[in-house]
Motif scaffolding. Structure first.
Motif, short mmCIF file in Angstrom:
data_model
loop_
_atom_site.label_atom_id
_atom_site.label_comp_id
_atom_site.label_asym_id
_atom_site.label_seq_id
_atom_site.Cartn_x
_atom_site.Cartn_y
_atom_site.Cartn_z
N TYR A 69 0.84 -1.20 0.00
CA TYR A 69 0.00 0.00 0.00
C TYR A 69 0.87 1.24 0.00
O TYR A 69 1.85 1.32 0.75
CB TYR A 69 -0.89 -0.04 1.24
CG TYR A 69 -1.65 1.23 1.56
CD1 TYR A 69 -2.58 1.76 0.66
CD2 TYR A 69 -1.47 1.87 2.77
CE1 TYR A 69 -3.29 2.92 0.98
CE2 TYR A 69 -2.17 3.02 3.11
CZ TYR A 69 -3.08 3.55 2.20
OH TYR A 69 -3.78 4.68 2.52
N TYR A 70 0.53 2.20 -0.84
CA TYR A 70 1.23 3.49 -0.82
C TYR A 70 0.47 4.39 0.14
O TYR A 70 -0.58 4.94 -0.19
CB TYR A 70 1.26 4.11 -2.22
CG TYR A 70 2.18 5.32 -2.34
CD1 TYR A 70 2.10 6.40 -1.46
CD2 TYR A 70 3.14 5.40 -3.35
CE1 TYR A 70 2.93 7.50 -1.56
CE2 TYR A 70 3.99 6.49 -3.47
CZ TYR A 70 3.86 7.54 -2.57
OH TYR A 70 4.69 8.64 -2.68
N LYS A 71 1.00 4.54 1.36
CA LYS A 71 0.35 5.40 2.35
C LYS A 71 0.59 6.86 1.98
O LYS A 71 1.72 7.30 1.88
CB LYS A 71 0.91 5.14 3.75
CG LYS A 71 0.17 5.94 4.83
CD LYS A 71 0.90 5.93 6.16
CE LYS A 71 1.94 7.00 6.26
NZ LYS A 71 1.39 8.39 6.29
N PRO A 72 -0.48 7.61 1.79
CA PRO A 72 -0.29 9.03 1.49
C PRO A 72 0.14 9.80 2.73
O PRO A 72 -0.08 9.39 3.86
CB PRO A 72 -1.68 9.49 1.04
CG PRO A 72 -2.48 8.23 0.82
CD PRO A 72 -1.88 7.21 1.73
N ARG A 73 0.74 10.92 2.50
CA ARG A 73 1.06 11.83 3.59
C ARG A 73 -0.25 12.28 4.25
O ARG A 73 -1.25 12.54 3.58
CB ARG A 73 1.80 13.05 3.02
CG ARG A 73 2.44 13.94 4.06
CD ARG A 73 3.32 14.95 3.36
NE ARG A 73 4.04 15.78 4.31
CZ ARG A 73 5.01 16.62 3.99
NH1 ARG A 73 5.39 16.72 2.71
NH2 ARG A 73 5.62 17.35 4.90
N ASN A 86 -7.34 7.45 9.84
CA ASN A 86 -6.65 6.20 10.15
C ASN A 86 -6.61 5.29 8.93
O ASN A 86 -7.27 5.54 7.92
CB ASN A 86 -7.31 5.50 11.35
CG ASN A 86 -8.76 5.11 11.06
OD1 ASN A 86 -9.03 4.21 10.27
ND2 ASN A 86 -9.71 5.82 11.70
N LEU A 87 -5.82 4.21 9.03
CA LEU A 87 -5.63 3.29 7.91
C LEU A 87 -6.93 2.60 7.49
O LEU A 87 -7.16 2.39 6.30
CB LEU A 87 -4.59 2.23 8.28
CG LEU A 87 -3.13 2.60 8.14
CD1 LEU A 87 -2.26 1.47 8.69
CD2 LEU A 87 -2.78 2.87 6.68
N ALA A 88 -7.74 2.22 8.46
CA ALA A 88 -8.98 1.52 8.13
C ALA A 88 -9.86 2.39 7.24
O ALA A 88 -10.45 1.91 6.26
CB ALA A 88 -9.72 1.13 9.41
N GLN A 89 -9.95 3.67 7.56
CA GLN A 89 -10.73 4.59 6.74
C GLN A 89 -10.11 4.74 5.35
O GLN A 89 -10.81 4.74 4.34
CB GLN A 89 -10.80 5.97 7.40
CG GLN A 89 -11.63 6.01 8.68
CD GLN A 89 -11.54 7.37 9.36
OE1 GLN A 89 -10.58 8.11 9.17
NE2 GLN A 89 -12.56 7.68 10.15
N ALA A 90 -8.80 4.85 5.31
CA ALA A 90 -8.11 5.07 4.04
C ALA A 90 -8.23 3.87 3.11
O ALA A 90 -8.42 4.02 1.90
CB ALA A 90 -6.64 5.40 4.30
N GLY A 216 -2.34 6.26 -2.05
CA GLY A 216 -3.68 5.74 -1.84
C GLY A 216 -3.97 4.43 -2.55
O GLY A 216 -4.97 3.79 -2.28
N GLU A 217 -3.08 4.01 -3.46
CA GLU A 217 -3.28 2.76 -4.19
C GLU A 217 -2.64 1.59 -3.45
O GLU A 217 -1.69 1.78 -2.68
CB GLU A 217 -2.69 2.85 -5.59
CG GLU A 217 -3.40 3.84 -6.51
CD GLU A 217 -2.81 3.86 -7.91
OE1 GLU A 217 -3.47 4.42 -8.80
OE2 GLU A 217 -1.69 3.34 -8.10
N TRP A 218 -3.15 0.38 -3.70
CA TRP A 218 -2.54 -0.82 -3.14
C TRP A 218 -2.68 -1.96 -4.12
O TRP A 218 -3.49 -1.92 -5.04
CB TRP A 218 -3.17 -1.19 -1.79
CG TRP A 218 -4.67 -1.30 -1.77
CD1 TRP A 218 -5.56 -0.32 -1.44
CD2 TRP A 218 -5.45 -2.46 -2.09
NE1 TRP A 218 -6.85 -0.79 -1.53
CE2 TRP A 218 -6.82 -2.10 -1.93
CE3 TRP A 218 -5.15 -3.76 -2.49
CZ2 TRP A 218 -7.86 -3.00 -2.16
CZ3 TRP A 218 -6.19 -4.65 -2.72
CH2 TRP A 218 -7.52 -4.27 -2.54
N ARG A 219 -1.84 -2.97 -3.92
CA ARG A 219 -1.90 -4.19 -4.73
C ARG A 219 -1.63 -5.37 -3.82
O ARG A 219 -1.01 -5.24 -2.76
CB ARG A 219 -0.86 -4.16 -5.86
CG ARG A 219 0.59 -4.28 -5.39
CD ARG A 219 1.55 -4.42 -6.56
NE ARG A 219 2.94 -4.52 -6.13
CZ ARG A 219 3.55 -5.67 -5.80
NH1 ARG A 219 2.87 -6.81 -5.84
NH2 ARG A 219 4.81 -5.68 -5.43
#
Length: 226
Positions: A69-73, A86-90, A216-219
């Motif tokens: 996952y690319y965590k955004p700033r 939080n991560l769950a929301q994102a 915001g993207e993930w794989r």
């Protein structure tokens, strides 16, 4: 986070609502199979095991999830619903996954998330010296002396950081590969040397790279990649 295990006999008692004696007879008679093989009383069950009783599945294998996952700033590295952004929301996932390591709110880049406790512990435990690579931009020009100091180790929080691989990639930017994860380590190292971090991006964890992921993207990835 730990892998959930139990003994076969106890599992059969709970799942089939047998007494200990009934469960023992059932297992001894070969009516209980684990992954297609006859089970035994004190066999340890793993999340990925399949258990059948008289041909009926009483335990399906747990499906493990592995996400890059690319965590955004601005996103907090927590699942706590009481903390904003939080991560769950994102992520917005139905499945519950746990972050392997952290990135502070102002940092961005690659995070691994999983529900596999064994993988979680193997990657996150600092004694395993797993590599994490970052690209860091600071507020003023770097010098060869500063690059050398970052590589050799810097005294922060009462201890010297482990030696690191460091390479300058721009007038004010460098790559650094760490094998430990002290709290806000890179920011503290830079501050100790008279610099402020303007941007910090994690681009690799072990052999998983952020690649072309955008914030915001993930794989999904497979363990064979690690």
């Amino acid at each position: 986070m730990k892998a959930i295990t139990s003994l076969l006999r106890h599992f059969v008692v709970q799942k089939a609502r047998f007494s200990n004696k009934e469960a023992a007879h059932c297992i001894a008679a070969g009516r209980v199979l684990v992954n297609g093989q006859k089970g035994y009383l004190n066999q340890v069950l793993l999340p990925e095991d399949t258990v059948t009783l008289d041909g009926a599945v009483i335990k399906a294998p747990q499906a493990f999830i592995y996400l890059a996952y690319y965590k955004p700033r601005g996103v907090e590295s927590t699942l706590n619903p009481n903390i904003e952004n939080n991560l769950a929301q994102a992520l917005g996932l139905k499945e519950r996954v746990f972050p392997v390591g952290r990135l502070d709110k102002e940092s961005e880049g690659l995070m691994l998330l999983t529900n596999d406790g064994v993988f979680y512990n193997r990657i996150s435990h600092s004694d395993n010296h797993q590599e994490k690579e970052y690209v860091v931009t600071v507020n003023k020009a770097l010098t060869s002396e500063v690059i050398a100091q970052l590589a050799a180790g810097v005294e922060i929080m009462g201890q010297k950081t482990r030696p690191a691989q460091v390479a300058q990639v721009g007038e004010k930017a460098f790559r650094i590969v760490l094998t430990q994860g002290l709290n806000r380590q890179i920011r503290r190292m830079c501050y100790k040397l008279g610099y402020e971090v303007e941007r910090l991006v994690r681009v690799r964890v072990v052999s998983i790279e952020v690649g072309e992921l955008q914030p915001g993207e993930w794989r999904e990835f497979h363990l064979e990649e690690v």
